[in-house]
Structures are given as C-alpha cells and as structure tokens.
Motif scaffolding. Structure first.
Motif, PDB file in Angstrom:
ATOM      1  N   GLY A 211       0.795  -1.226   0.000  1.00 45.84           N
ATOM      2  CA  GLY A 211       0.000   0.000   0.000  1.00 45.84           C
ATOM      3  C   GLY A 211       0.823   1.270   0.000  1.00 45.84           C
ATOM      4  N   MET A 212       2.143   1.135   0.163  1.00 47.89           N
ATOM      5  CA  MET A 212       2.982   2.334   0.244  1.00 47.89           C
ATOM      6  C   MET A 212       2.916   3.157  -1.045  1.00 47.89           C
ATOM      7  SD  MET A 212       4.972   3.971   2.314  1.00 47.89           S
ATOM      8  CE  MET A 212       5.687   2.799   3.485  1.00 47.89           C
ATOM      9  N   SER A 213       2.931   2.486  -2.208  1.00 47.60           N
ATOM     10  CA  SER A 213       2.911   3.222  -3.476  1.00 47.60           C
ATOM     11  C   SER A 213       1.613   4.001  -3.648  1.00 47.60           C
ATOM     12  CB  SER A 213       3.094   2.251  -4.644  1.00 47.60           C
ATOM     13  OG  SER A 213       2.084   1.250  -4.644  1.00 47.60           O
ATOM     14  N   ARG A 214       0.507   3.481  -3.125  1.00 44.85           N
ATOM     15  CA  ARG A 214      -0.771   4.203  -3.215  1.00 44.85           C
ATOM     16  C   ARG A 214      -0.738   5.447  -2.333  1.00 44.85           C
ATOM     17  NH1 ARG A 214      -5.485  -0.013  -2.134  1.00 44.85           N
ATOM     18  NH2 ARG A 214      -6.726   1.875  -2.537  1.00 44.85           N
ATOM     19  N   ILE A 215      -0.079   5.330  -1.195  1.00 45.42           N
ATOM     20  CA  ILE A 215       0.051   6.489  -0.302  1.00 45.42           C
ATOM     21  C   ILE A 215       0.922   7.556  -0.949  1.00 45.42           C
ATOM     22  CG2 ILE A 215       0.913   7.299   1.931  1.00 45.42           C
ATOM     23  CD1 ILE A 215      -1.622   5.629   2.117  1.00 45.42           C
ATOM     24  N   ARG A 216       2.013   7.131  -1.613  1.00 46.62           N
ATOM     25  CA  ARG A 216       2.921   8.099  -2.226  1.00 46.62           C
ATOM     26  C   ARG A 216       2.281   8.836  -3.390  1.00 46.62           C
ATOM     27  NH1 ARG A 216       8.121   8.093  -2.002  1.00 46.62           N
ATOM     28  NH2 ARG A 216       7.743  10.160  -2.891  1.00 46.62           N
ATOM     29  N   LYS A 217       1.306   8.228  -4.050  1.00 45.18           N
ATOM     30  CA  LYS A 217       0.605   8.939  -5.122  1.00 45.18           C
ATOM     31  C   LYS A 217      -0.211  10.101  -4.560  1.00 45.18           C
ATOM     32  CE  LYS A 217       0.212   5.094  -8.388  1.00 45.18           C
ATOM     33  NZ  LYS A 217      -0.711   4.180  -9.106  1.00 45.18           N
ATOM     34  N   ILE A 218      -0.653   9.940  -3.322  1.00 45.64           N
ATOM     35  CA  ILE A 218      -1.435  10.993  -2.668  1.00 45.64           C
ATOM     36  C   ILE A 218      -0.524  12.008  -1.991  1.00 45.64           C
ATOM     37  CG2 ILE A 218      -3.194  11.454  -0.908  1.00 45.64           C
ATOM     38  CD1 ILE A 218      -4.228   8.615  -1.393  1.00 45.64           C
ATOM     39  N   ILE A 219       0.602  11.513  -1.409  1.00 43.19           N
ATOM     40  CA  ILE A 219       1.552  12.386  -0.699  1.00 43.19           C
ATOM     41  C   ILE A 219       2.912  12.241  -1.384  1.00 43.19           C
ATOM     42  CG2 ILE A 219       2.356  13.115   1.576  1.00 43.19           C
ATOM     43  CD1 ILE A 219       0.329  11.224   2.821  1.00 43.19           C
ATOM     44  N   PRO A 220       3.181  13.014  -2.418  1.00 43.15           N
ATOM     45  CA  PRO A 220       4.420  12.841  -3.194  1.00 43.15           C
ATOM     46  C   PRO A 220       5.702  13.120  -2.403  1.00 43.15           C
ATOM     47  CG  PRO A 220       2.787  14.123  -4.417  1.00 43.15           C
ATOM     48  CD  PRO A 220       2.294  14.028  -3.015  1.00 43.15           C
ATOM     49  N   ASN A 221       5.664  14.090  -1.480  1.00 43.66           N
ATOM     50  CA  ASN A 221       6.870  14.443  -0.731  1.00 43.66           C
ATOM     51  C   ASN A 221       7.210  13.323   0.253  1.00 43.66           C
ATOM     52  OD1 ASN A 221       8.420  15.616   1.617  1.00 43.66           O
ATOM     53  ND2 ASN A 221       8.405  17.385   0.257  1.00 43.66           N
ATOM     54  N   PRO A 222       8.399  12.693   0.129  1.00 48.23           N
ATOM     55  CA  PRO A 222       8.721  11.542   0.984  1.00 48.23           C
ATOM     56  C   PRO A 222       8.789  11.870   2.471  1.00 48.23           C
ATOM     57  CG  PRO A 222      10.643  12.252  -0.275  1.00 48.23           C
ATOM     58  CD  PRO A 222       9.477  12.986  -0.834  1.00 48.23           C
ATOM     59  N   ARG A 223       9.305  13.044   2.820  1.00 45.73           N
ATOM     60  CA  ARG A 223       9.385  13.406   4.233  1.00 45.73           C
ATOM     61  C   ARG A 223       7.992  13.601   4.836  1.00 45.73           C
ATOM     62  NH1 ARG A 223      14.101  15.471   6.756  1.00 45.73           N
ATOM     63  NH2 ARG A 223      15.952  15.129   5.486  1.00 45.73           N
ATOM     64  N   VAL A 224       7.141  14.321   4.098  1.00 46.00           N
ATOM     65  CA  VAL A 224       5.777  14.540   4.575  1.00 46.00           C
ATOM     66  C   VAL A 224       5.044  13.208   4.682  1.00 46.00           C
ATOM     67  CG1 VAL A 224       3.566  15.634   4.052  1.00 46.00           C
ATOM     68  CG2 VAL A 224       5.703  16.867   3.623  1.00 46.00           C
ATOM     69  N   ALA A 225       5.235  12.346   3.675  1.00 45.82           N
ATOM     70  CA  ALA A 225       4.565  11.048   3.682  1.00 45.82           C
ATOM     71  C   ALA A 225       4.991  10.218   4.885  1.00 45.82           C
ATOM     72  CB  ALA A 225       4.871  10.295   2.386  1.00 45.82           C
ATOM     73  N   TRP A 226       6.288  10.183   5.178  1.00 42.31           N
ATOM     74  CA  TRP A 226       6.765   9.375   6.297  1.00 42.31           C
ATOM     75  C   TRP A 226       6.294   9.936   7.640  1.00 42.31           C
ATOM     76  CZ3 TRP A 226       7.955   4.642   6.831  1.00 42.31           C
ATOM     77  CH2 TRP A 226       8.577   4.187   7.993  1.00 42.31           C
ATOM     78  N   GLN A 227       6.346  11.245   7.783  1.00 40.08           N
ATOM     79  CA  GLN A 227       5.850  11.839   9.029  1.00 40.08           C
ATOM     80  C   GLN A 227       4.376  11.522   9.235  1.00 40.08           C
ATOM     81  OE1 GLN A 227       6.961  15.964   8.381  1.00 40.08           O
ATOM     82  NE2 GLN A 227       8.714  15.800   9.749  1.00 40.08           N
TER      83      GLN A 227
END
Length: 238
Positions: free
Chosen positions: A188-204
């Motif tokens: 599911g990580m790739s689906r999350i990254r499509k919504i939150i492109p910035n890796p730092r914001v996504a991880w936080q």
C-alpha cells in the motif's frame, strides 16, 4: 384566485399554501413589471395571507367586506403599516456593539541585514538528526546486508514510490527500516505516495498516530487495512 386556508397546528394561525403564493407572485409580476423582487415577494405574501384569511369567513361576511372597497383598502393599508412599524421597532431594539477600533499596528520595524537575519534564525532553529524524528534508518548497503535486497531493486522501489527514501546530506538517501516487512516494503505504500508525493511529509504522516483510524497509518498498513489508510490520506491531502 382564492387561497386555501388551513389552521396551523402550532399556533392556531393561518397557513398559506406555497403554491398559492407562487401563483400570486406570477400575477403580480405580469401586471407590475417594474416592481422590485423584494417588494414583489412581500406583496405576494400579504395578498396570499389576506386571501387565505378571507376564505375562512362565511359567505355573508365575505359579501360585506367586498361591498366597500374603499374601507377594505384602508383596513389593509392600516394592517400593513402596523406590521412595518413593528418591524422597524424590532430592528431599532437590536443591540449595537461598540464602534470598531481602527489600529494600524506597530509596523514592520527596522530592516535586518542578511547575516543578522541568519544569526537570529539560528537561535530558534534546533538541529536534529534524521533518526530523531524518522526512527531507525539505513543506507542501501546496510539494507542489502540485512535483507539481501540488491541496490537496483531498492532504487526501483524508491522510484515507483513503493519505498520511502529520505535525503540525508546533499545526495545520500537513507530508508526508514520500519517500512519493511520481511525485507519488502509494506503493501500500500505506493498508493500512499501517489497521494503524498513528498517523501518526508509522507513518512511523518505514516508514523504519527491518527485516532480516526485507530493508530499510526503505517501500523494499520502492516495489519492489512490498506484501503482504510489510503482513504485517510486522501481526506488529509486532497
């Protein structure tokens, strides 16, 4: 045109059928093309209410009212004037707040030079290691030793958004270890990254607790609640 009179169950007054009011407004608009919308609406309601009230009277009472048009017009005018005066008094009785106080503030103050600005900013900035907020991380070499994952595979995961790489320094990327399950990125990580492109914001976002889904999004992904976490990300970032 005669309005149908109904007795209100709430206060015993007259209820005017909305369809009747609409019909009255059409007639008024046709014969009074210059009448404003506000005046048209008010006049229509008055006429419909009078028609509904008249419909409740006996035939003899209706005949008497219609016999003297001048007296009828004076009576209606008096009632409308009384209502208008009552409305005016109600408006005057509304408490008015204190006058607005206009303030220009203190302005921007004295301009600072670039060096002084940096110095003052540094006083507020607190340096922190990436591990302090992201948790344990590892570079491609260490991940290959731990999980046997080739660097090319890790790079492909990062490129597709299946794995999150965080920039450390100018060009080096490290990968939070909590995103891997049995050496592979959590589903599911790739689906999350499509919504939150910035890796730092996504991880936080992934590691912070969200009461609305019952825990941290990353933990919920590991338990298989992929659609739930994706929906939560869409609500927060779209």
């Amino acid at each position: 045109m005669v309005a149908t009179a109904r007795k209100s169950q709430h206060n015993g007054g007259i209820e005017v059928d909305k369809a009747v009011v609409a019909d009255v407004l059409k007639v008024l608009a046709r014969h009074n093309p210059r009448l404003s919308k506000a005046a048209l609406a008010a006049t229509g309601k008055v006429m419909a209410a009078i028609s509904a009230a008249t419909a409740r009277l006996s035939a003899e009472q209706q005949r008497r009212i219609a016999a003297d048009e001048k007296e009828l017009a004076q009576a209606v005018e008096a009632v409308v004037a009384s209502l208008a005066e009552k409305s005016r008094r109600n408006l005057e009785e509304v408490p008015v707040g204190k006058p607005l106080e206009v303030s220009t503030g203190t302005g921007l103050g004295q301009s600072l030079g670039i060096e002084e600005g940096r110095r003052r900013l540094a006083e507020f900035a607190t340096p922190a290691r990436i591990e302090d907020w992201a948790g344990p991380v590892a570079g491609p070499g260490d991940i290959e030793k731990m999980f046997g994952t080739k660097r090319s595979t890790l790079h492909d995961w990062q490129k597709r958004g299946a794995a999150i790489g965080l920039l450390k320094g100018e060009r080096k990327h490290v990968f939070p270890l909590a995103q891997f399950v049995d050496g592979r990125p959590v589903e599911g990580m790739s689906r999350i990254r499509k919504i939150i492109p910035n890796p730092r914001v996504a991880w936080q976002w992934l590691i912070q607790t969200k009461p609305s889904i019952g825990g941290a999004p990353l933990d919920r992904l590991k338990k298989g609640y992929v659609d739930e976490v994706v929906d939560a990300a869409a609500r927060d970032f779209r």
